[in-house]
Design an enzyme around this catalytic site. Sequence first.
Site, mmCIF file in Angstrom:
data_model
loop_
_atom_site.group_PDB
_atom_site.id
_atom_site.type_symbol
_atom_site.label_atom_id
_atom_site.label_comp_id
_atom_site.label_asym_id
_atom_site.label_seq_id
_atom_site.Cartn_x
_atom_site.Cartn_y
_atom_site.Cartn_z
ATOM 1 N N LEU A 82 0.894 -1.077 0.034
ATOM 2 C CA LEU A 82 0.048 0.051 0.040
ATOM 3 C C LEU A 82 0.894 1.270 0.011
ATOM 4 O O LEU A 82 1.845 1.354 0.667
ATOM 5 C CB LEU A 82 -1.017 0.104 1.150
ATOM 6 N N GLY A 127 0.843 -5.144 1.111
ATOM 7 C CA GLY A 127 0.001 -5.188 0.198
ATOM 8 C C GLY A 127 0.387 -5.976 -1.121
ATOM 9 O O GLY A 127 -0.331 -6.854 -1.759
ATOM 10 N N ASN A 150 4.690 -7.389 6.519
ATOM 11 C CA ASN A 150 5.651 -6.763 7.382
ATOM 12 C C ASN A 150 5.051 -5.630 8.178
ATOM 13 O O ASN A 150 5.643 -4.999 8.915
ATOM 14 C CB ASN A 150 7.086 -6.228 6.682
ATOM 15 N N GLU A 151 3.570 -5.496 8.347
ATOM 16 C CA GLU A 151 2.739 -4.563 8.873
ATOM 17 C C GLU A 151 3.341 -4.291 10.250
ATOM 18 O O GLU A 151 3.594 -3.022 10.400
ATOM 19 C CB GLU A 151 1.298 -4.819 8.645
HETATM 20 C C1 LIG Z 1 -7.482 -3.173 13.863
HETATM 21 C C2 LIG Z 1 -7.895 -2.880 12.767
HETATM 22 C C3 LIG Z 1 -6.845 -2.756 11.658
HETATM 23 C C4 LIG Z 1 -7.645 -2.111 10.267
HETATM 24 C C5 LIG Z 1 -6.395 -1.958 9.433
HETATM 25 C C6 LIG Z 1 -5.232 -0.966 9.913
HETATM 26 C C7 LIG Z 1 -4.110 -0.789 9.338
HETATM 27 C C8 LIG Z 1 -3.692 -0.703 7.959
HETATM 28 C C9 LIG Z 1 -3.093 -1.853 7.604
HETATM 29 C C10 LIG Z 1 -3.095 -1.985 6.245
HETATM 30 C C11 LIG Z 1 -2.101 -3.092 5.716
HETATM 31 C C12 LIG Z 1 -0.854 -2.406 5.059
HETATM 32 C C13 LIG Z 1 -0.229 -2.856 3.843
HETATM 33 C C14 LIG Z 1 0.799 -2.293 3.350
HETATM 34 O O1 LIG Z 1 0.937 -2.801 2.072
HETATM 35 S S1 LIG Z 1 1.665 -1.055 4.084
HETATM 36 C C15 LIG Z 1 3.069 -1.098 3.022
HETATM 37 C C16 LIG Z 1 4.327 -1.674 3.435
HETATM 38 N N1 LIG Z 1 5.228 -1.508 2.468
HETATM 39 C C17 LIG Z 1 6.570 -1.371 2.888
HETATM 40 O O2 LIG Z 1 6.901 -1.555 3.902
HETATM 41 C C18 LIG Z 1 7.469 -1.497 1.786
HETATM 42 C C19 LIG Z 1 8.365 -0.113 1.715
HETATM 43 N N2 LIG Z 1 9.174 0.130 0.747
HETATM 44 C C20 LIG Z 1 10.615 -0.647 0.619
HETATM 45 O O3 LIG Z 1 10.727 -1.429 1.492
HETATM 46 C C21 LIG Z 1 11.561 -0.450 -0.304
HETATM 47 O O4 LIG Z 1 11.020 0.710 -0.969
HETATM 48 C C22 LIG Z 1 11.337 -1.471 -1.399
HETATM 49 C C23 LIG Z 1 9.764 -1.888 -2.001
HETATM 50 C C24 LIG Z 1 11.871 -2.743 -0.971
HETATM 51 C C25 LIG Z 1 12.236 -0.943 -2.724
HETATM 52 O O5 LIG Z 1 13.432 -0.607 -2.366
HETATM 53 P P1 LIG Z 1 14.332 0.415 -3.392
HETATM 54 O O6 LIG Z 1 14.252 -0.253 -4.765
HETATM 55 O O7 LIG Z 1 15.715 0.479 -2.507
HETATM 56 O O8 LIG Z 1 13.614 1.714 -3.214
HETATM 57 P P2 LIG Z 1 13.353 2.887 -2.296
HETATM 58 O O9 LIG Z 1 13.183 2.430 -0.960
HETATM 59 O O10 LIG Z 1 14.491 3.777 -2.505
HETATM 60 O O11 LIG Z 1 12.076 3.532 -2.676
HETATM 61 C C26 LIG Z 1 11.949 4.383 -3.979
HETATM 62 C C27 LIG Z 1 10.857 5.601 -3.356
HETATM 63 O O12 LIG Z 1 9.523 4.894 -3.320
HETATM 64 C C28 LIG Z 1 9.212 5.320 -2.093
HETATM 65 N N3 LIG Z 1 8.190 4.247 -1.322
HETATM 66 C C29 LIG Z 1 8.851 2.963 -1.238
HETATM 67 N N4 LIG Z 1 7.769 2.184 -0.680
HETATM 68 C C30 LIG Z 1 6.793 3.005 -0.641
HETATM 69 C C31 LIG Z 1 5.301 2.713 -0.068
HETATM 70 N N5 LIG Z 1 4.852 1.505 0.393
HETATM 71 N N6 LIG Z 1 4.478 3.680 -0.176
HETATM 72 C C32 LIG Z 1 4.969 4.810 -0.660
HETATM 73 N N7 LIG Z 1 6.106 5.254 -1.273
HETATM 74 C C33 LIG Z 1 6.971 4.152 -0.880
HETATM 75 C C34 LIG Z 1 10.067 5.634 -1.144
HETATM 76 O O13 LIG Z 1 10.018 6.615 -0.168
HETATM 77 C C35 LIG Z 1 11.081 6.393 -2.128
HETATM 78 O O14 LIG Z 1 10.605 7.553 -2.378
HETATM 79 P P3 LIG Z 1 11.418 8.807 -2.690
HETATM 80 O O15 LIG Z 1 12.166 8.384 -4.027
HETATM 81 O O16 LIG Z 1 10.495 10.123 -3.010
HETATM 82 O O17 LIG Z 1 12.317 9.064 -1.876
#
Ligand SMILES: CCCCC/C=C\CCCC/C=C/C(=O)SCCNC(=O)CCNC(=O)[C@H](O)C(C)(C)COP(=O)(O)OP(=O)(O)OC[C@H]1O[C@@H](n2cnc3c(N)ncnc32)[C@H](O)[C@@H]1OP(=O)(O)O
Length: 280
Positions: A82, A127, A150-151
């Site tokens: 997400l 996600g 990994n939430e």
């Molecule tokens: C009790 C009731 C419960 C109700 C529900 C409650 C809560 C909600 C839970 C919802 C479930 C959540 C699901 C999710 O999916 S949360 C998202 C989790 N994702 C991550 O942890 C991934 C984070 N990203 C990374 O680990 C890395 O970026 C990578 C995917 C491994 C890629 O690595 P790399 O190629 O080195 O790229 P960068 O890290 O340099 O990233 C490039 C730019 O992209 C931006 N980025 C990365 N991931 C995200 C993301 N998920 N969302 C937004 N933006 C993201 C990053 O900041 C860099 O941006 P920039 O270039 O502007 O600095």
Amino acid sequence: MLRCLPTFRARAARAMSTTPSLVQIEKKDNYAIVRLSRAPVNSLNMELLQAIDEAVQSLEQDKNIKGMILSSTNPKIFSAGLDITEMYQPKTKRLREFWRAFQNTYLRLYTTPLATVAAIEGHSPAGGCLLAMCCDSRVMSLGGPLIGLNETKLGIVAPFWMRDVMVNTIGHRETEKMLGLGLQVNALRGKEIGLIDEAVPVEQVHSVAEKLLLEWLSIPSSARKLTKAMMRDETAQKLRSRLDEDRSNFVDFCETDKVQSALAGYLAALKKKAEAKAAK
Ligand SMILES: CCCCC/C=C\CCCC/C=C/C(=O)SCCNC(=O)CCNC(=O)[C@H](O)C(C)(C)COP(=O)(O)OP(=O)(O)OC[C@H]1O[C@@H](n2cnc3c(N)ncnc32)[C@H](O)[C@@H]1OP(=O)(O)O
């Protein structure tokens, strides 16, 4: 009318060249490859989620198409999960719509009568892992890429339906560990616990995905579809009967100070990492 056509075509072509599509669909004989295409990391914002939902729906309506491979235009990242910026300092109305899009995409992909295989060349956290788990089979590349929910490591909690899909995929105990510890695993470990069906070198991911898809498609179609529904409808129905409640829970939870400060910290860490990478 005829004279208008080239102008119309030119306008349409211009529009296509200026609005990059979030999802690319390539049709083969009886299946399609659906590639997520939102730079840089396929983070799932509302528009990408809607585009996935629409893509799957349009393929379901194409009588020549029986299956799909879900993939990414970025070989390093399947999907970063997400889009955290949707959840950080949100506007309540958009946040609700965003979660509705996530619910819809999950329900569409998990219960589609199409046969589905995820071709995972790159990272697939949270996600992204859910999208992959919604498919009938998963192929992932050996080496660096990681997959998992990994939430908890972000200080947030996956909703019950993400848990349910993981339990259905790898069983209760493995889910308890993966989800509770916010673990991500590589393809080999993923294969050991049943999260991944085939772990192969990156250059083989697509050919093996096609092989697995053709195996699903070799089963008599109505038997395959009814069995899929029999296996999955109960899980999907659990969310369908609680859509509003689930949306409200998410919005309330997301808007708490605790979650907002956890998301702020996580975004800052991602930014710092990206800056360090760029400085190299
Ligand atoms: C009790 C009731 C419960 C109700 C529900 C409650 C809560 C909600 C839970 C919802 C479930 C959540 C699901 C999710 O999916 S949360 C998202 C989790 N994702 C991550 O942890 C991934 C984070 N990203 C990374 O680990 C890395 O970026 C990578 C995917 C491994 C890629 O690595 P790399 O190629 O080195 O790229 P960068 O890290 O340099 O990233 C490039 C730019 O992209 C931006 N980025 C990365 N991931 C995200 C993301 N998920 N969302 C937004 N933006 C993201 C990053 O900041 C860099 O941006 P920039 O270039 O502007 O600095």
